[in-house]
Design an enzyme around this catalytic site. Sequence first.
Site, PDB file in Angstrom:
ATOM      1  N   ASP A   1      78.159  -0.368  48.227  1.00  0.00           N
ATOM      2  CA  ASP A   1      78.161  -1.818  48.068  1.00  0.00           C
ATOM      3  C   ASP A   1      76.838  -2.428  48.539  1.00  0.00           C
ATOM      4  O   ASP A   1      76.303  -2.034  49.570  1.00  0.00           O
ATOM      5  CB  ASP A   1      79.314  -2.370  48.924  1.00  0.00           C
ATOM      6  CG  ASP A   1      79.552  -3.848  48.727  1.00  0.00           C
ATOM      7  OD1 ASP A   1      79.879  -4.246  47.606  1.00  0.00           O
ATOM      8  OD2 ASP A   1      79.425  -4.609  49.713  1.00  0.00           O
TER       9      ASP A   1
ATOM     10  N   GLN B   1      81.407 -12.087  57.462  1.00  0.00           N
ATOM     11  CA  GLN B   1      80.957 -10.715  57.192  1.00  0.00           C
ATOM     12  C   GLN B   1      79.625 -10.443  57.887  1.00  0.00           C
ATOM     13  O   GLN B   1      78.565 -10.396  57.254  1.00  0.00           O
ATOM     14  CB  GLN B   1      80.811 -10.483  55.686  1.00  0.00           C
ATOM     15  CG  GLN B   1      82.136 -10.415  54.955  1.00  0.00           C
ATOM     16  CD  GLN B   1      81.966 -10.506  53.446  1.00  0.00           C
ATOM     17  OE1 GLN B   1      81.110 -11.246  52.953  1.00  0.00           O
ATOM     18  NE2 GLN B   1      82.770  -9.782  52.708  1.00  0.00           N
TER      19      GLN B   1
ATOM     20  N   ASP C   1      76.410  -8.740  59.295  1.00  0.00           N
ATOM     21  CA  ASP C   1      75.690  -7.544  58.837  1.00  0.00           C
ATOM     22  C   ASP C   1      75.549  -6.526  59.966  1.00  0.00           C
ATOM     23  O   ASP C   1      75.179  -6.878  61.087  1.00  0.00           O
ATOM     24  CB  ASP C   1      74.278  -7.925  58.370  1.00  0.00           C
ATOM     25  CG  ASP C   1      74.275  -8.476  56.961  1.00  0.00           C
ATOM     26  OD1 ASP C   1      75.319  -9.005  56.540  1.00  0.00           O
ATOM     27  OD2 ASP C   1      73.235  -8.378  56.284  1.00  0.00           O
TER      28      ASP C   1
ATOM     29  N   ASP D   1      83.243  -8.783  39.865  1.00  0.00           N
ATOM     30  CA  ASP D   1      82.612 -10.001  40.373  1.00  0.00           C
ATOM     31  C   ASP D   1      82.382 -10.989  39.227  1.00  0.00           C
ATOM     32  O   ASP D   1      82.758 -10.724  38.090  1.00  0.00           O
ATOM     33  CB  ASP D   1      81.286  -9.656  41.043  1.00  0.00           C
ATOM     34  CG  ASP D   1      81.496  -8.899  42.352  1.00  0.00           C
ATOM     35  OD1 ASP D   1      82.516  -9.151  43.027  1.00  0.00           O
ATOM     36  OD2 ASP D   1      80.648  -8.054  42.696  1.00  0.00           O
TER      37      ASP D   1
ATOM     38  N   GLU E   1      75.233  -0.187  43.959  1.00  0.00           N
ATOM     39  CA  GLU E   1      75.170  -1.550  43.425  1.00  0.00           C
ATOM     40  C   GLU E   1      73.852  -2.158  43.894  1.00  0.00           C
ATOM     41  O   GLU E   1      73.724  -2.551  45.051  1.00  0.00           O
ATOM     42  CB  GLU E   1      76.343  -2.389  43.942  1.00  0.00           C
ATOM     43  CG  GLU E   1      76.337  -3.795  43.378  1.00  0.00           C
ATOM     44  CD  GLU E   1      77.014  -4.840  44.266  1.00  0.00           C
ATOM     45  OE1 GLU E   1      77.371  -5.896  43.748  1.00  0.00           O
ATOM     46  OE2 GLU E   1      77.166  -4.621  45.483  1.00  0.00           O
TER      47      GLU E   1
ATOM     48  N   ASN F   1      77.214  -2.650  54.545  1.00  0.00           N
ATOM     49  CA  ASN F   1      76.187  -3.646  54.867  1.00  0.00           C
ATOM     50  C   ASN F   1      76.716  -4.543  55.982  1.00  0.00           C
ATOM     51  O   ASN F   1      75.971  -5.020  56.825  1.00  0.00           O
ATOM     52  CB  ASN F   1      75.857  -4.485  53.637  1.00  0.00           C
ATOM     53  CG  ASN F   1      75.022  -5.701  53.999  1.00  0.00           C
ATOM     54  OD1 ASN F   1      73.888  -5.574  54.418  1.00  0.00           O
ATOM     55  ND2 ASN F   1      75.615  -6.888  53.897  1.00  0.00           N
ATOM     56  N   HIS F   2      78.037  -4.749  55.942  1.00  0.00           N
ATOM     57  CA  HIS F   2      78.660  -5.660  56.894  1.00  0.00           C
ATOM     58  C   HIS F   2      80.060  -5.175  57.212  1.00  0.00           C
ATOM     59  O   HIS F   2      80.610  -4.337  56.485  1.00  0.00           O
ATOM     60  CB  HIS F   2      78.735  -7.070  56.300  1.00  0.00           C
ATOM     61  CG  HIS F   2      79.259  -7.075  54.890  1.00  0.00           C
ATOM     62  ND1 HIS F   2      78.438  -7.132  53.785  1.00  0.00           N
ATOM     63  CD2 HIS F   2      80.515  -6.960  54.395  1.00  0.00           C
ATOM     64  CE1 HIS F   2      79.151  -7.069  52.680  1.00  0.00           C
ATOM     65  NE2 HIS F   2      80.436  -6.962  53.023  1.00  0.00           N
TER      66      HIS F   2
HETATM   67  C1  GLC Z   1      79.477  -6.658  46.418  1.00  0.00           C
HETATM   68  C2  GLC Z   1      80.864  -6.690  45.854  1.00  0.00           C
HETATM   69  C3  GLC Z   1      81.421  -8.066  46.024  1.00  0.00           C
HETATM   70  C4  GLC Z   1      81.416  -8.433  47.490  1.00  0.00           C
HETATM   71  C5  GLC Z   1      80.041  -8.245  48.100  1.00  0.00           C
HETATM   72  C6  GLC Z   1      80.100  -8.301  49.590  1.00  0.00           C
HETATM   73  O1  GLC Z   1      78.610  -7.475  45.725  1.00  0.00           O
HETATM   74  O2  GLC Z   1      80.842  -6.282  44.524  1.00  0.00           O
HETATM   75  O3  GLC Z   1      82.708  -8.181  45.496  1.00  0.00           O
HETATM   76  O4  GLC Z   1      81.791  -9.761  47.663  1.00  0.00           O
HETATM   77  O5  GLC Z   1      79.487  -7.005  47.767  1.00  0.00           O
HETATM   78  O6  GLC Z   1      80.706  -7.138  50.106  1.00  0.00           O
END
Ligand code: GLC
Length: 558
Positions: free
Chosen positions: A204, A172, A174, A316, A248, A107-108
């Site tokens: 992720d 981070q 995107d 987390d 996730e 994602n990033h």
């Molecule tokens: C997911 C991971 C988490 C992380 C986030 C950003 O939620 O489980 O630990 O901070 O993505 O990558």
Amino acid sequence: MRITDTSDLWWKTAVVYCLDVETFMDWNDDGVGDFEGLAHRMDYLNELGITCLWLMPFYPSPGRDDGYDVSEYYGIDERLGNFGDFVEMIRMARDRGIRVIIDLVVNHTSDEHPWFVQSRSSRDNPYRDYYVWRDTPPRGKQDVVFPDVEDSVWELDETTGQYYLHHFYSFQPDLNVTNPKVRDEVAKIMGFWLELGVSGFRVDAVPFLIDPTGVEHAEGALEDPLDFLKSLRAFLGRRSGDAIMLGEANLPHREQVRYFGGRDADGLTMQFDFIAMQNLYLSLARGDARPLTKALRGRPRIAVEAQWANFVRNHDELTLDKLSDEERQEVFAAFGPEPQQQVYGRGIVRRLPGMLGGDPRRIRMVYSLMFSLPGTPVLFYGEEIGMGEDTRVHDRTSVRTPMQWTNGPNGGFSNADPGALAAAIPDDGFSPAHVNASEQRHDPDSLLHFMKLLIHRYRASAELGWGELEILRQGSASVLVHTVSGGEGRMLALHNLAGDPVTTSFVLPDSGPDDVLVDLLVDGRTLTPGEGGKLSIPLDGYGYRWFRVLPTGSKRLG
Ligand code: GLC
């Protein structure tokens, strides 16, 4: 021979174990876990019975989000080892029938990733469109993921005077997945690691990965953002037929159906069931099985080639974002009443045993329940021995302490100076003196032994991975009685979420006059249902029972 309902789709009956190489086992005594240390613990994992390792990010990274800020996708954090160590570890795992999946964090990137360094250097840099840039942040509030830390998902970059999108931390940025070059990069990263022997990816932050914010009208924007996910799945299938994407996606169930690709099952292979997990805690807080029952009843039907991943805790915070405000407050009050135990207004930074006051009956009941639910169970390292969190740490890193192997210095994780460890070791009632793998291996009454039993029973009960759930009617609000039935047969499970003993009476549907129920966890004794399948079974406070239902003439082992 029938090939379905056994191991045709390996992940439907897998037991997944998530670990961070950095905190698992340090072999060169620099204070940081490494691939060599993990390799030396492969037999431990094999003995435990897990069949799939999920490795958290081990890529080069500035380490500002525990490695979820990747600065190089084709590399290994040099503190952990090199490619030789990685491949050797994969080979050792495979040798023991254990597959390895890895975190795919696309994602990033980290803001130190060379793509971003280029991208931010000028507006006409060839990498500019690898990220999402805007002259002005769009109006309207966009929810930030880390409200304690960030107040916007847009960050002004002084050099070029534009804002970049970052759903997570501002370090981070995107990636812009509407850019075909970025999509190719993601596929190439997957292809690379598949060649090194991994069996798939834990993907992720999926909803953010495909979220069109900032790129709604961009060239290359997909009509349906899910098409990107599907194209990755198709690529994965072409490169490696049985590799998986475990997503996730903390979303309501009905949206998860779309992420699976609906009936076509051409999206994510597996998804964590965050809804059941959150309602499990509400049920535990109330000593009332009904919130969990409702969540499980609300699980939509999914294609046979899709799967739920069941979990109790992850790396987390324990997120409670899908509960109502009042429900969340109830769980906070029960399991994380101190402000320093809570983060982001939605989560608790504790492991399960701490939250349950270390009560062994209750802890076992929860894991018994998790393993008895239809789907694939996922454990976070240390859960098998009941590790606690570091109560001196008040953020999500509290649950990422080193694995506790022995009662010796640093819990046997490393011989380095304690100050040099990747994370400190808890010093309270959950310290290595009280909780460690070595002692539990020799103690038949330990949680570790109980976990092994659950894992082995789960693995010998393919219906749990493949079958259909039925929740049976009975009179006690604190109790969940359910069956899971599939081609392999049928399992009956009972769980009492409250501390008072109770006798529960119910009818086992479709039971024949000579059916026998074999106890699978306690003493192997058998029960026979009465007329019409009537049963009355006593449960201790926090009691749990599993029974294999054997119809007359069944050749199945009880
Ligand atoms: C997911 C991971 C988490 C992380 C986030 C950003 O939620 O489980 O630990 O901070 O993505 O990558």
